[in-house]
Design a protein around this motif. Structure first.
Motif, PDB file in Angstrom:
ATOM      1  N   VAL A 176      -2.950  -4.292   8.010  1.00 51.87           N
ATOM      2  CA  VAL A 176      -2.512  -4.705   9.359  1.00 51.87           C
ATOM      3  C   VAL A 176      -2.413  -5.952   9.408  1.00 51.87           C
ATOM      4  O   VAL A 176      -3.061  -6.980   8.961  1.00 51.87           O
ATOM      5  N   ARG A 234       0.901  -1.368  -0.055  1.00 47.39           N
ATOM      6  CA  ARG A 234       0.090  -0.042  -0.180  1.00 47.39           C
ATOM      7  C   ARG A 234       0.672   1.461  -0.091  1.00 47.39           C
ATOM      8  O   ARG A 234       0.569   2.292  -0.715  1.00 47.39           O
ATOM      9  N   ARG A 241      -0.427   4.751  15.749  1.00 44.70           N
ATOM     10  CA  ARG A 241      -0.805   3.867  14.687  1.00 44.70           C
ATOM     11  C   ARG A 241      -1.054   2.657  15.303  1.00 44.70           C
ATOM     12  O   ARG A 241      -2.019   1.897  14.783  1.00 44.70           O
ATOM     13  N   PHE A 242      -0.053   1.953  16.565  1.00 44.49           N
ATOM     14  CA  PHE A 242      -0.362   0.778  17.034  1.00 44.49           C
ATOM     15  C   PHE A 242      -1.924   0.673  17.471  1.00 44.49           C
ATOM     16  O   PHE A 242      -2.650  -0.187  17.358  1.00 44.49           O
ATOM     17  N   THR A 247     -10.869  -8.990   9.142  1.00 45.66           N
ATOM     18  CA  THR A 247     -10.590  -8.797   7.688  1.00 45.66           C
ATOM     19  C   THR A 247     -10.468  -7.575   7.012  1.00 45.66           C
ATOM     20  O   THR A 247      -9.411  -7.418   6.333  1.00 45.66           O
ATOM     21  N   ALA A 248     -10.984  -6.488   7.364  1.00 44.89           N
ATOM     22  CA  ALA A 248     -10.756  -5.120   7.002  1.00 44.89           C
ATOM     23  C   ALA A 248      -9.489  -4.789   7.388  1.00 44.89           C
ATOM     24  O   ALA A 248      -8.395  -3.807   6.614  1.00 44.89           O
ATOM     25  N   ALA A 249      -9.110  -5.047   8.753  1.00 44.83           N
ATOM     26  CA  ALA A 249      -7.635  -4.653   9.154  1.00 44.83           C
ATOM     27  C   ALA A 249      -6.553  -5.120   8.199  1.00 44.83           C
ATOM     28  O   ALA A 249      -5.618  -4.647   7.607  1.00 44.83           O
ATOM     29  N   THR A 250      -6.746  -6.494   7.974  1.00 38.56           N
ATOM     30  CA  THR A 250      -5.973  -7.154   6.870  1.00 38.56           C
ATOM     31  C   THR A 250      -5.705  -6.472   5.691  1.00 38.56           C
ATOM     32  O   THR A 250      -4.775  -6.264   5.160  1.00 38.56           O
ATOM     33  N   ILE A 294      -1.029   9.229  14.894  1.00 33.84           N
ATOM     34  CA  ILE A 294      -1.995   9.438  13.939  1.00 33.84           C
ATOM     35  C   ILE A 294      -2.342  10.817  14.512  1.00 33.84           C
ATOM     36  O   ILE A 294      -2.559  11.432  15.204  1.00 33.84           O
ATOM     37  N   THR A 345      -7.597  -1.461  17.348  1.00 33.93           N
ATOM     38  CA  THR A 345      -8.769  -1.179  17.219  1.00 33.93           C
ATOM     39  C   THR A 345      -9.427  -1.679  16.133  1.00 33.93           C
ATOM     40  O   THR A 345     -10.446  -2.273  15.878  1.00 33.93           O
ATOM     41  N   ALA A 346      -8.676  -1.530  14.825  1.00 31.83           N
ATOM     42  CA  ALA A 346      -9.179  -1.932  13.637  1.00 31.83           C
ATOM     43  C   ALA A 346      -9.174  -3.449  13.515  1.00 31.83           C
ATOM     44  O   ALA A 346     -10.193  -4.169  13.113  1.00 31.83           O
ATOM     45  N   GLU A 357     -12.233  -4.550  15.502  1.00 27.49           N
ATOM     46  CA  GLU A 357     -13.564  -4.178  14.926  1.00 27.49           C
ATOM     47  C   GLU A 357     -13.766  -5.092  13.669  1.00 27.49           C
ATOM     48  O   GLU A 357     -15.056  -5.603  13.501  1.00 27.49           O
ATOM     49  N   SER A 358     -12.829  -5.425  12.906  1.00 24.19           N
ATOM     50  CA  SER A 358     -12.976  -6.341  11.648  1.00 24.19           C
ATOM     51  C   SER A 358     -11.714  -6.712  11.298  1.00 24.19           C
ATOM     52  O   SER A 358     -10.918  -6.097  10.657  1.00 24.19           O
ATOM     53  N   ARG A 408     -16.848  -6.296   4.765  1.00 31.31           N
ATOM     54  CA  ARG A 408     -16.123  -7.115   5.536  1.00 31.31           C
ATOM     55  C   ARG A 408     -14.453  -6.684   5.430  1.00 31.31           C
ATOM     56  O   ARG A 408     -13.689  -6.861   6.349  1.00 31.31           O
ATOM     57  N   HIS A 409     -14.201  -6.202   4.270  1.00 26.21           N
ATOM     58  CA  HIS A 409     -12.765  -6.001   3.859  1.00 26.21           C
ATOM     59  C   HIS A 409     -12.356  -4.475   3.763  1.00 26.21           C
ATOM     60  O   HIS A 409     -11.228  -4.287   3.577  1.00 26.21           O
ATOM     61  N   PHE A 425      -4.583   2.563  16.640  1.00 26.68           N
ATOM     62  CA  PHE A 425      -5.400   2.274  15.483  1.00 26.68           C
ATOM     63  C   PHE A 425      -5.684   0.876  14.865  1.00 26.68           C
ATOM     64  O   PHE A 425      -6.620   0.395  14.533  1.00 26.68           O
ATOM     65  N   GLU A 426      -4.250   0.419  14.693  1.00 20.54           N
ATOM     66  CA  GLU A 426      -4.244  -0.958  14.381  1.00 20.54           C
ATOM     67  C   GLU A 426      -4.954  -2.074  15.170  1.00 20.54           C
ATOM     68  O   GLU A 426      -5.512  -3.039  14.607  1.00 20.54           O
ATOM     69  N   GLY A 453      -6.273  -3.705   5.243  1.00 15.72           N
ATOM     70  CA  GLY A 453      -5.619  -2.298   5.240  1.00 15.72           C
ATOM     71  C   GLY A 453      -4.113  -2.230   5.644  1.00 15.72           C
ATOM     72  O   GLY A 453      -3.714  -1.321   6.105  1.00 15.72           O
ATOM     73  N   GLY A 460       4.320   6.911  13.653  1.00 14.56           N
ATOM     74  CA  GLY A 460       3.664   6.146  14.510  1.00 14.56           C
ATOM     75  C   GLY A 460       2.583   6.758  15.388  1.00 14.56           C
ATOM     76  O   GLY A 460       1.646   6.227  16.017  1.00 14.56           O
TER      77      GLY A 460
END
Lengths: 519, 363, 418, 374
Positions: free
Chosen positions: B231, A338, B211-212, B224-227, A383, B217-218, B221-222, A351-352, B214-215, B229, A381
């Motif tokens: 993470v 990314r 960032r940690f 799959t979405a984190a992956t 945000i 929490t992500a 939360e999900s 989901r993704h 955020f990751e 994104g 690190g």
């Protein structure tokens, strides 16, 4: 509303004044629908028009807020699907309602055990029904071993086993290739001859015209009208559905450059048996949209996930960039890819792509957590929440995301607006490559046109796009080059300027290569 | 419903509901709930109870944070219990054996605790990340194994130190004591209370600003979405579990450094499980956990006074159980209500802006 | 109709395999042979003694009930981490009723009290959609609190002890005498393997109580109910794909409720089994000692199947019985058995051409053997937790072959499916 | 010494009969259980408890802080209460002036301290803390309140003028029941079941082993703890107590002594289940006379109990406080002051009382020293 009821035969299904509200949305507003016995009645409407909601109401899965249902002339009230099944209604859902870890027999018998028990007698009946729909697997096979078309057959057996005379087919062709669609239509016509009634939901007008005896069109949750397929034109139907001129996905002029952005060589991904990806080679250039056609489940998802680093290739190379700036990313993590400039629109948005209960600005951060503006430039690190909010506001404005603000949770937005947010996010930070999987799936018409415009604009700016779509019109309309994928291999190339959906469909099933150059 | 309301209302309702239920139980058994409450509140002024509430609250707070780090990404570290006990034990042994200059001594003990907690959490983390073993089951097993390891560590054959009928680790020299605030007859506030507070601030910063966080929490939360994104799920499991273990390693140290100066046979157990309850109560939010920890400590410490008026002290256990169960139910109800309200509000505002929208309901 | 062109994302794996019962018999047989060899070569005769087998039965019983409870709930898609709490409720209920009306009432009341805990879990998880693990933890907390309070209130006056019920009347135990006599003779014959098998069988057939029989029955009954009836099919479908089940008219909420309540009832029976155990008839605060959690582990170990669960709880009960009866020396001997097993597994994998796995198995076997060789006995502190360590190891090795119900632990809302 | 000879003979026949554990293991048959002779001489010392003039405790307010379990544990908490009751009867202590509080499992130290402070704040003096877990908190609280008299059972680590240690020579009492076990064992093979592997319980095991070996140097002794240190469930898991005891019985032991708290019930039922008229098995209780408190169904196998007279200690302490004569209390409650002993209820050790008393006298007069560790 039409009023042409034949006096003697009662309607098989009669819905009157159906209204269903969801939080924030009226999904169905005063809809009426009449289906004669023994006909194939098509229900047409764009994505999100409320077709599925209406059918769920007819199948007892949802209860209408207002309105009445009558079956074979008798007024009925459905509390659950069991009630609907009892009066002879069956439904094949767009997303199959099968438990993977149960056998075919178990899936069929579930809920209908009273008929013949769950023993040998029942299995014999299932075997008989399987023969009529062309399913040749043993009833004790686990459903997880079945392909898409067989799963659909399994679903139809479920309906038949319950003795349904009225069968709802919710977008049955969405997952099938043209040849499979033809098989399905054969089956439907055969059953229609035996007296079954069908409610056929689709937004594919050619198919509707091919199979339906009458057509009801709904738009944005409201009843638009009823049409006779022998009289109505496709254009007229489309206008009924959309309410205006159809948006066209045509690309205007070619923007393809000779600058390679993505080069994939010999990509391999092992599966449990046959490889999921087998010797994939492709090149995407700046300003080019490369479309991948294929029946779902032939490796497109795996291809996308391997390019994104979510799956690890077992062999092959993925190179991003060109010349001096070429970079082998085969072993890079998703985040590194990314950061190298790949944007990603996943096929399953909820989901993704999104964090449902997080605010929009936090969703803006996802995938960009290491890059400015949302991450602090100097203090790696950390945000930058203020910048994330500001940039989310920019996306909201540029991409016409309809939301009261950037602090509402993503789940509060409609599907189309969610998708616009995702696309806005993925086009942030100047990506060089965009991977778009089914970018307009589940999106309303207005948003669809907007998304196409954005993709075109990005392509014009020199973005390379890898597009995967089940919507062949979209694929043909947007792509500069099309490759066909079958069983994990790229089996054919097609020129979008000349290819027809039928030719593509044939290539997708491996029946026939399209005339212009099979691989 | 404002955000404040959705955050504060559920625990308040839960506490009230629990109080009501316990009052009924007390009335049935012939006790006076009013008197029980009164005696519990007055107890705060008695002896060192107020200070004890703060000290134990700090212990609970650290425990709550340790659990919350995992909960934040839906990682259920039931093993905080074993991690904290083995960490306290080893830290006390190291502190007792090493002669070190004052400040350094305390720091070494703290670091040892964190390290050992982390190592003990490493096992379930690896099992989860690489073998797919549910951390719930593996940590439950490891809690039991920790008991065995501690039993061996403090046995005279290893590092044990027999004192009368008690066994403990070698006593920590005064250089390794964490000074507290002596309030005379009201007791001594552990110095570690401030460490706990700092830990809370650190947790808040880490989760909300980095960032940690955020990751984390992500991922919760999900996944799959984190992956998708960027993470890395495996890495997050490892880091979150190790952080949870490191914080867990500190739970036992307020008492070791501030009071006992050794880890003994009769060292308290169960803080890990209390931590779970408190993290739930506080919704993994640093301020919420603080309130939950203090409430829990108050109930625990003041319950001692119930003996004075002949009310079974166990009523407090029921109260705690009911609070946790009803608070999670209340949060869930409020969350759903708030989400539906939010969707309505968004739709209404959009309607006000332009023509009605009907999209997205039936996809 | 033209030939269907199908795409098969998952290739059908339908290799010929032994039927389930034959596989399990084979596993049991191999286990017996390994134990018999170990017992003979290490001289640790407790490994296969009747006493060990009998103690193992006693110890596995509460675990088995709890595990069955877990199985019912998870097959319907609800994770039940509150088993421990429901078990505690069961012990209290069993003691309370058993003290007044005898052992059968104890069983019934244990089940009812456990089921009440299950009901609470169902309300929280099914109706309110609370996270299953969270609710389970809360129920365990609550169960412990409620029983302590109730004991202070109700047991203190009769037993003069707030932590203990008055002693109950238990079941009489019986043995299948003609058979055990024959087995006894075989045991005395002192033949390798024959004596070992006879010893274990003798232990299994001695000192039986209705509770043991109930446990032995509960496993096949659970299997038949869940896998051979329409009810079971519906219940399992809620754990695999509740949306599909709902679309077919299955009342998912109702089945989830039934499953979780039965689950609580079984955990409560586990509590009752503990209260009616031959050691001491009665309630004792803290007597469950984490057995509910162990039951859950045994269920996962058993791949969410009744037979596997039985094997898991048997392994746990066996190792526990062994370490309680014979201590570190016997656990030490188990290392030897572990070495043999590792070698067997390695040979098996070599035969199947899983080279890497086989090498790993050999390495593991070597490590275990080295430990066996260089250590004389396992310190009691570690031997005491041998069951937990064995469980951890087995999970670490086998976890990837496990297959939980697809929708296990997921929240399900009526009508929110696609 | 006829009884000893008889016992020896019985032991020999027992060994010959014994086939050991399943599979032919266990003790080798026929091995002689050499019997040591009971010491002779040394008159029994007169018990020294109870002062000549009865102290008057009517003005005292006595606070008691129990260990986990509290009153009703049929163990040392109850025993402490028995001492209070006796003080009420003998010293005129007013029942209303006694206050009892109980500890919770796994509670931290400050809870124990608060409990003690609470009693002191309410004017109770003296205050008796039952259990060594009170040691650290008591040291702190007693230093804060120099005018309150404290006593602590099972701990002697506090060196403060206002704290009296009430500790016991458990190893001496256990020695005697070890003697009894050896004399009663026909297989020359006895067992010990400890609840949790901690120093306090190890003292019981040490004394028991020494006593048995004094009678029969070659005796086989099975010894097992239910849980290791730190896992206190070993005191409250009768099921596991039963399994451990059955294991020892299967290994060939025929007399089992337990120091396992509530798990002891499981030990008794295991012994009862294995006991047949042909080959009787025996159990030995602990702390209080368990023949009186155990389930009636298993009482007949309990031949004796090792008595740890917390009641005597508490009673003496209250008396000493009332008469302001704390110095007269023994440093340790041992056999000499009847602080420990054995019970005879049930009459099953009547035949060996003479030998037991001989050992007792030998310990009291110092010709036998019992170690408190193995």
């Amino acid at each position: 509303m039409t009023d042409t009821a034949e006096p003697d035969a009662p309607y098989a299904v009669e819905l009157a004044g159906i209204t269903k509200r969801f939080p924030g949305v009226v999904a169905n507003r005063d809809i009426s629908l009449r289906v004669r016995q023994g006909e194939v009645h098509a229900l047409c409407g764009e994505n999100g028009a409320g077709k599925s909601t209406l059918m769920k109401i007819l199948y007892g899965q949802l209860r209408p807020d207002e309105g009445t249902i009558a079956v074979n002339g008798e007024p009925v009230v459905f509390r659950s699907p069991a009630d609907a099944i009892r009066v002879g209604i069956g439904m094949v859902h767009q997303h199959f309602m099968l438990a993977d870890n149960l056998t075919i027999a178990e899936n069929v018998l579930l809920g209908a055990e009273r008929r013949l028990g769950i023993g040998a007698k029942a299995k014999a009946e299932i075997a008989r029904l399987a023969a009529t729909v062309g399913l040749d697997d043993d009833p004790d096979t686990l459903v997880e071993h079945l392909g898409v078309a067989d799963r659909q057959r399994c679903e139809i057996i479920k309906v038949l086993y319950r003795g349904a005379r009225i069968v709802i087919l919710d977008e049955p062709t969405a997952v099938l290739v043209p040849q499979e669609v033809e098989d399905l239509f054969e089956t439907i016509r055969g059953m229609q001859a035996e007296g079954y009634t069908f409610l056929f939901i689709s937004h594919k007008l050619d198919e509707v015209r091919a199979i339906a005896d009458s057509i009801t069109v709904i738009r944005r949750g409201t009843y638009v009208g009823t049409a006779d397929p022998r009289e109505v034109t496709t254009r007229k139907l489309a206008e009924m559905m959309v309410g205006s001129e159809l948006p066209s996905p045509q690309t205007r002029e070619s923007t393809v450059t000779d600058r390679e952005v993505l080069r994939i060589e010999g990509l391999q991904l092992a599966g449990e048996g046959a490889p999921l990806l087998d010797g994939i080679d492709l090149v995407v250039h700046a300003g080019e949209v490369l479309g991948i056609a294929g029946v779902e489940g032939n490796g497109q998802t795996e291809l996308v996930e391997t390019i994104m680093g979510i799956r690890r290739a077992t062999a092959g190379r993925i190179v991003l960039g060109h010349g001096d700036r070429a970079r082998d990313i085969t072993k890079a993590t998703t985040l590194e890819r990314r950061e190298a400039g790949i944007g990603y629109i996943p096929e399953d948005r909820s989901r993704h792509a999104l964090l449902a209960s997080q605010p929009l600005w936090a969703n803006r951060v996802l995938g960009h957590q290491t890059r400015p503006p949302v991450a602090r430039r100097r203090l790696i690190g950390l945000i930058n929440r203020a910048a994330a909010r500001k940039d989310t506001q920019r996306i909201v404005e540029e991409f016409d995301v309809r939301t009261p603000g950037v602090d509402v949770p993503a789940a509060a937005l409609s599907g189309g607006n969610q998708q616009k947010l995702v696309i806005g996010r993925e086009l942030s930070g100047d990506p060089v490559l965009l991977i778009a999987a089914h970018p307009t799936r589940g999106v309303d018409v207005g948003a669809q046109a907007g998304i196409w415009d954005e993709l075109r604009a990005a392509r014009h700016r020199g973005l390379a796009v890898l597009l995967i779509s089940a919507d062949l019109d979209e694929l043909i309309g947007l792509s500069d080059t099309i490759k066909v994928m079958l069983r994990g291999r790229l089996v054919a190339d097609a020129d979008p300027a000349t290819v027809t959906p039928e030719q593509l469909g044939a290539a997708m099933t491996g029946a026939d290569g399209p005339e212009e150059g099979a691989a | 419903m404002s955000r404040l309301q959705t955050t504060l209302l559920p625990p308040l309702l839960a506490v009230l509901f629990a109080a009501l239920l316990c009052s009924i139980a007390l009335l049935i058994s012939g006790d006076n709930p009013g008197a029980a409450l009164a005696v519990m509140v007055t107890q705060l002024g008695a002896g060192t109870t107020a200070v004890d509430v703060i000290n134990t609250g700090a212990v609970y707070y650290i425990a709550g944070l340790a659990v919350a780090v995992g909960f934040k990404m839906k990682l259920f570290n039931i093993g905080v219990e074993g991690q904290f006990r083995i960490a306290a034990c080893v830290a006390a042994i190291v502190g007792g054996l090493l002669p070190l200059p004052p400040v350094l001594h305390v720091i070494v003990i703290l670091l040892t605790g964190m390290l050992v907690g982390m190592l003990w959490a490493l096992v379930p983390a690896l099992l989860r990340a690489y073998r797919g073993v549910s951390e719930v089951i593996s940590t439950i097993m490891l809690n039991a194994v920790a008991t065995g390891v501690i039993a061996w560590l403090i046995s005279p054959a290893a590092f044990g130190f027999v004192q009368g009928n008690n066994i403990s680790t070698p006593p920590i020299a005064p250089t390794g004591h964490f000074p507290g605030i002596d309030l005379g007859p009201s007791g001594t506030i552990f110095g570690m209370v401030f460490v706990a507070a700092l830990l809370g601030v650190g947790y808040w910063f880490l989760l909300g600003r980095t960032r940690f966080g955020f990751e984390l929490t992500a991922s919760g939360e999900s996944p799959t979405a984190a992956t998708a994104g960027g993470v890395e799920a495996r890495r997050m499991v490892l880091i979150a579990m190790l952080m949870s273990g490191a914080v867990a390693g500190l739970i036992g140290l307020p008492e070791v450094l501030g009071r006992e100066h050794a880890y003994t046979l009769v060292a308290p157990q169960g803080y890990g499980f209390t931590g779970i309850a408190i993290a739930l109560l506080g919704r993994n939010h640093p301020a919420g956990i603080a309130v939950g920890a203090l409430l829990w400590a108050f109930l625990d410490k003041s319950a001692l006074a119930l003996d004075n008026i002949g009310v079974p002290r166990e009523i407090v256990l029921i109260m705690q159980g009911v609070i946790v169960l009803s608070v999670v139910v209340a949060y869930e109800i409020v969350r759903r209500y708030a989400m539906a309200a939010e969707q309505r509000r968004v739709a209404a505002e959009l309607r006000a802006q332009q023509q009605p929208v009907a999209e997205g309901a039936a996809t | 109709m033209t030939a269907p062109a199908t795409s098969r994302p998952v290739p059908a794996a339908r290799a010929r395999r032994l039927p389930g019962w034959a596989t399990s018999m084979l596993v049991v047989l191999v286990g017996l042979v390994v134990l018999s060899i170990t017992a003979t070569l290490t001289g640790q005769l407790q490994l296969t003694s009747a006493g060990t087998a009998q103690a193992a039965v006693q110890l596995l019983l509460p675990i088995l009930f709890a595990g069955l409870g877990g199985l019912w709930a998870e097959r319907a898609g609800v994770i039940n981490l509150g088993l421990e709490g429901m078990m505690i409720l069961g012990t209290w209920g069993a003691a309370w009723a058993g003290y007044q009306w005898g052992p059968w009432a104890a069983l019934a009341a244990g089940a009812v009290f456990g089921a009440l805990g299950g009901l609470l879990h169902a309300v929280a998880t099914v109706t309110f959609g609370v996270n299953h693990i969270v609710s389970g933890v809360a129920i365990t907390l609550l169960g412990a609190g409620v029983t302590k309070y109730l004991s202070t209130l109700l047991f203190l006056p009769v037993s003069a002890n707030p932590r203990q019920s008055p002693p109950l009347r238990g079941f009489d135990s019986f043995s299948i005498t003609p058979l055990t006599d024959v087995l006894d003779a075989l045991v005395r014959a002192n033949l390798v393997f024959v004596t070992d098998v006879a010893g274990i069988l003798q232990g299994l057939l001695t000192g039986l109580t209705p509770t043991v029989l109930l446990g032995a029955l509960a496993v096949p009954v659970t299997y038949l109910l869940l896998w051979r009836t329409a009810f079971g099919l519906r219940l399992r479908s809620c754990g695999e794909n509740p949306v599909a089940a709902e679309s077919l008219g299955v009342s998912v909420y109702m089945y989830k409720y039934i499953a979780v309540i039965v689950s609580g009832g079984l955990a409560g029976l586990g509590g009752a089994a503990l209260v009616l155990n031959p050691g001491q008839l009665g309630y004792l605060e803290g007597q469950t000692g984490g057995r509910g959690y162990i039951g859950l582990a045994a269920m996962i170990f058993g791949n969410w199947r009744p037979g596997g669960l039985l094997a898991g709880s048997a392994l746990f009960g066996y190792v526990d019985a062994l370490q309680l009866r014979a201590g570190g020396d016997a656990v030490h001997a188990l290392l030897y058995a572990g070495t043999i097993l590792a070698v067997l597994v390695a040979v098996l994998w070599f035969a199947q051409r899983y080279w890497l796995a086989a090498v790993w198995a050999l390495v593991a076997g070597l490590v275990v053997y080295l430990v066996y060789f260089f250590v004389d006995t396992i310190p009691s502190q570690f031997a005491a937790f041998a069951p937990q360590i064995v469980t951890l190891l087995v999970l670490a090795v086998a976890s990837q072959r496990l297959r939980p119900p697809a929708a296990d632990g997921l929240e399900y809302r009526r009508g929110e499916g696609d | 010494m006829a009884a000893a000879l008889l016992a020896g003979a019985l032991v020999m026949t027992g060994c010959a009969r014994d086939t050991g554990a399943a599979g032919g293991g266990g003790s080798a048959g026929g091995e002689a259980c050499a019997t040591g002779t009971a010491p002779s001489g040394g008159a029994a010392a007169a018990p020294t408890s109870a002062a000549a003039t009865k102290p008057d405790a009517s003005s005292l307010k006595v606070g008691v802080a129990y260990d986990i379990g509290g009153r009703g544990d049929q163990s040392f908490n109850d025993s402490a209460y028995a001492g209070i009751e006796k003080a009420v009867a003998d010293f005129g202590l007013a029942e209303a002036n006694v206050k009892e509080l109980t500890a919770a499992p796994n509670e931290p130290e400050d809870a124990a301290a608060t409990r003690l402070r609470q009693l002191a704040a309410d004017g109770y003096n003296p205050i008796i803390a039952v259990g060594f877990k009170y040691a650290t908190p008591l040291a702190k609280v007693a230093a804060e309140l120099p005018n309150t008299q404290f006593a602590i059972v099972d701990d002697n680590s506090i060196d403060l003028p206002n704290v009296t240690s009430l500790v016991f020579a458990e190893e001496q009492g256990s020695f005697l029941v070890g003697v009894a076990a050896a004399l009663k064992s026909k297989a020359c093979h006895i067992g010990f079941v400890g609840g949790v592997d901690v120093p306090l319980i190890q003292k019981f095991e040490a004394g028991y082993t020494q006593g048995a070996k004094a009678v029969a140097p070659n005796i086989k002794i099975e010894s097992k703890y239910i849980t290791p240190a730190g896992d206190f469930t070993g005191f409250q898991d009768p099921q596991k107590g039963n399994v451990v005891a059955t294991g020892e019985l299967d290994a060939g032991a025929d007399v089992i002594y337990h120091a396992a708290g509530a798990s002891g019930a499981g030990v008794f039922s295991a012994v009862k289940a294995k006991s047949t008229p042909d080959s009787p098995k025996y159990a030995i209780g602990v702390d209080s006379d368990q023949y009186l408190t155990a389930d009636p169904a298993v009482r007949d196998v309990i031949i004796t109990s090792m008595l740890k007279r917390v009641d005597v200690a508490v009673y003496d302490f209250i008396g000493a406080v009332a008469s302001n004569n704390l110095g007269a209390l023994p440093k340790i409650f041992d056999l000499k002051v009847d602080g420990v002993g054995y019970s005879t209820t049930g009459g099953q050790v009547d035949d060996i009382v003479a030998q037991l008393d001989a050992y007792k006298n030998a310990i009291i007069n110092g010709s036998i020293t019992v170690q408190s560790t193995k």
